[in-house]
Structures are given as C-alpha cells and as structure tokens.
Design a protein around this motif. Structure first.
Motif, mmCIF file in Angstrom:
data_model
loop_
_atom_site.group_PDB
_atom_site.id
_atom_site.type_symbol
_atom_site.label_atom_id
_atom_site.label_comp_id
_atom_site.label_asym_id
_atom_site.label_seq_id
_atom_site.Cartn_x
_atom_site.Cartn_y
_atom_site.Cartn_z
ATOM 1 N N ALA A 66 -5.326 17.105 11.055
ATOM 2 C CA ALA A 66 -4.925 14.999 10.750
ATOM 3 C C ALA A 66 -3.556 15.086 10.976
ATOM 4 C CB ALA A 66 -4.669 14.675 9.281
ATOM 5 N N GLU A 67 -2.833 16.259 10.914
ATOM 6 C CA GLU A 67 -1.418 16.468 11.354
ATOM 7 C C GLU A 67 -0.777 16.290 12.273
ATOM 8 O OE1 GLU A 67 -0.180 20.372 9.193
ATOM 9 O OE2 GLU A 67 -0.204 19.312 7.032
ATOM 10 N N LEU A 71 -0.080 9.220 14.580
ATOM 11 C CA LEU A 71 0.201 8.262 14.552
ATOM 12 C C LEU A 71 0.351 7.308 14.062
ATOM 13 C CD1 LEU A 71 2.199 8.347 10.818
ATOM 14 C CD2 LEU A 71 4.163 8.245 12.742
ATOM 15 N N VAL A 72 -0.072 6.154 12.854
ATOM 16 C CA VAL A 72 -0.714 4.699 13.320
ATOM 17 C C VAL A 72 -0.456 4.358 11.513
ATOM 18 C CG1 VAL A 72 -2.594 3.051 13.526
ATOM 19 C CG2 VAL A 72 -2.837 5.203 14.033
ATOM 20 N N LYS A 73 0.991 3.536 11.964
ATOM 21 C CA LYS A 73 1.820 3.046 11.279
ATOM 22 C C LYS A 73 1.202 1.969 10.559
ATOM 23 C CE LYS A 73 5.883 4.582 13.111
ATOM 24 N NZ LYS A 73 7.068 3.863 13.529
ATOM 25 N N PRO A 74 0.695 1.429 9.086
ATOM 26 C CA PRO A 74 0.158 0.572 8.547
ATOM 27 C C PRO A 74 1.298 -1.182 8.389
ATOM 28 C CG PRO A 74 0.497 1.914 6.941
ATOM 29 C CD PRO A 74 0.796 2.352 8.354
ATOM 30 N N THR A 83 6.807 5.405 6.938
ATOM 31 C CA THR A 83 7.153 5.674 5.265
ATOM 32 C C THR A 83 7.931 5.129 4.384
ATOM 33 O OG1 THR A 83 8.962 7.623 5.503
ATOM 34 C CG2 THR A 83 6.042 7.713 6.066
ATOM 35 N N THR A 84 8.821 3.704 5.218
ATOM 36 C CA THR A 84 9.494 3.201 4.292
ATOM 37 C C THR A 84 8.507 2.192 3.637
ATOM 38 O OG1 THR A 84 11.698 4.118 5.319
ATOM 39 C CG2 THR A 84 11.941 2.089 3.638
ATOM 40 N N TRP A 219 -0.852 8.888 8.563
ATOM 41 C CA TRP A 219 0.512 8.424 7.792
ATOM 42 C C TRP A 219 0.457 8.799 6.190
ATOM 43 C CZ3 TRP A 219 0.562 5.018 3.312
ATOM 44 C CH2 TRP A 219 1.213 4.462 2.957
ATOM 45 N N ALA A 220 -0.699 8.840 5.436
ATOM 46 C CA ALA A 220 -0.431 9.429 4.602
ATOM 47 C C ALA A 220 0.294 11.154 3.940
ATOM 48 C CB ALA A 220 -2.341 9.895 3.484
#
Length: 270
Positions: A66-67, A71-74, A83-84, A219-220
């Motif tokens: 997964a790393e 990357l899919v940002k919410p 991540t903010t 993302w997590a």
C-alpha cells in the motif's frame, strides 16, 4: 565319508558362505544408498520448505504494498499529502490539535467522557479541530486495525467533516470500541457495521466501497507518518498553539470535563 567328499563338502560350504557374505554386503550397500538418498531428499525437502518459508516471510505484506500505491486524498483535507485535517467554523481563531490512535483505549475513554463537551465547543465555534491519526498500536500490539480504521475515517472524511466526527465518535464508543489487544478494526465488515450507525454513512455505497477497496490506505500511512514525525509520544494528546493541554496532574491529557474545560479556557485566553 571319503576324504575327497569331506574336502568337497568344506569347499562347497565355504563357497556358500562367500556367496552369502557377498549377498549380505550387496544388500547392506543398497540399504545405505537408499538411506543416503532419502536423507538427501529429506534435506532438500527441508531446505525447500525453509527456503519457501523464508521467501514467504520476505514477501511484502499488504500494507507494505500500500505504501507504493497511488495516493488518493480524501475531500476536506489540505497539505501536500492531504494529511492536514482541520475542520470547524472559519471564524474560530484557534485550533485544537488532537493526536489519536483508533485502537487506543484511553482515546476511547476520552471520547466517551469529554467528547460531548468538545463537540459542543466545536459547534459553538470556540475553536477548530485538527486531527492527526496514529497507528503505533499496530506495531506494538501487532495487527492492522489502527491503519484500517484510519483509512475508513478517511473514507468518512471524504463524505463530510460531520460524517468524519460522528464516525470517530462511534468507533470510540463503549459499544463498538474493542479491547486494544483485540484487532477488530482490521475487519472491513466491522468498520462498515459501525458506520451504519452514522446517518450520512448508513448504506452509503461510495463509502463502503472505499473501505473495502482500501481507497485511502495509502493516505492512512501518510497520516501515520505525520504523527510519527510530530514528536508526540502517546495518545490522546491535545495541543493548542503548540502547547499541550493537560489535566490536574500537569502531564496527561485532561480526562474529565472539568479538567478539559479548565485547560481549554486557559489555552483560549493565552
């Protein structure tokens, strides 16, 4: 019996003995060859088994893979890796930063005791809330529940900030939060079952698919790395203006409504 016959008998006896010894020697040789062959096969099989086990052990796990994922940002996030996570009324001048691990029992205790008060302050616009998610309990206890729950929280945040907050409250509730040693949050179906208690997430196919497909797994991991880089060593940790909010002991997060109100009011006035 004649001497000739006696000698012939002895000669015949010696020949039979020689042949029997040769037969036994040949039989023993064959037996040794079989044993050696079987031993070699056994060693090779064991080596093969060990080799297979080593190869399997060195195969990258799901979260290692997964790393490397895209990357899919919410939605409702900012920052380079999304991540903010800051939510609240724009008129609120200060921000309460909350560091939490989904599997953390003390975080659950804090939510169950102080959560309603914090939500009332948030709704009143006293301060914004910034969430920083951790997954260190997966490392110390082994498992993947913290990472999986954090990914699901990303899926909830993608729906709305309100859904995120309600879902976080549900995950920390006495009804749904497992013992820290019980890795229940690794189960997508359990996370979805908890989500069904939140109106915006109940039967929400988009949310459910994001949980099942691991849409926000990468993302997590990025969020977890943000926590690891923060210098914070435990959860829950609360900060405002870079200073930790503590209870009456002056060390840990305030775990009663009275201590929380005292700490927040002092921070807001600072």
């Amino acid at each position: 019996m004649s001497k000739r016959n006696s000698q012939a008998a002895k000669t015949a006896a010696r020949e039979r003995l020689r042949l029997e010894r040769e037969r036994q020697a040949k039989k023993a040789k064959i037996k040794r060859q079989v044993i050696v062959a079987c031993s070699v096969v056994g060693v090779l099989a064991a080596a093969g088994g060990i080799g297979y086990a080593v190869v399997q052990a060195n195969q990258p796990g799901y979260w290692e893979e997964a790393e490397k994922a895209k990357l899919v940002k919410p939605a409702n996030t900012t920052g380079e890796n999304g991540t903010t996570v800051v939510i609240g009324k724009s008129t609120a001048k200060k921000t309460l930063v909350m560091y939490e691990d989904p599997r953390c029992p003390v975080c659950a205790q804090f939510e169950q005791t102080v959560g309603a008060t914090l939500k009332a302050d948030y709704d009143a616009g006293k301060y914004k809330i910034q969430f920083v998610g951790a997954t260190f309990l997966d490392r110390s206890l082994t498992g993947e529940g913290s990472k999986n729950a954090l990914s699901a929280l990303g899926a909830a945040l993608n729906v709305s900030p309100e859904a995120f907050l309600e879902y976080k409250t549900a995950l920390y509730s006495a009804k749904w939060h497992p013992e820290e040693s019980d890795d229940k949050f690794k189960d997508d179906s359990y996370l979805i079952k908890v989500a069904d208690t939140v109106s915006a997430l109940k039967g929400n196919t988009k949310f459910q698919n994001a949980v099942k497909d691991g849409t926000f797994d990468k993302w997590a991991l990025e969020m977890s790395a943000t926590f690891d880089d923060s210098g914070v060593s435990g959860t829950p940790t609360l900060k405002m203006d870079g200073k930790a909010l503590t209870g009456s002991d002056g060390k840990n997060a305030p775990m009663t409504v009275a201590d929380f109100n005292t700490a927040v009011e002092a921070a807001l006035k600072a």
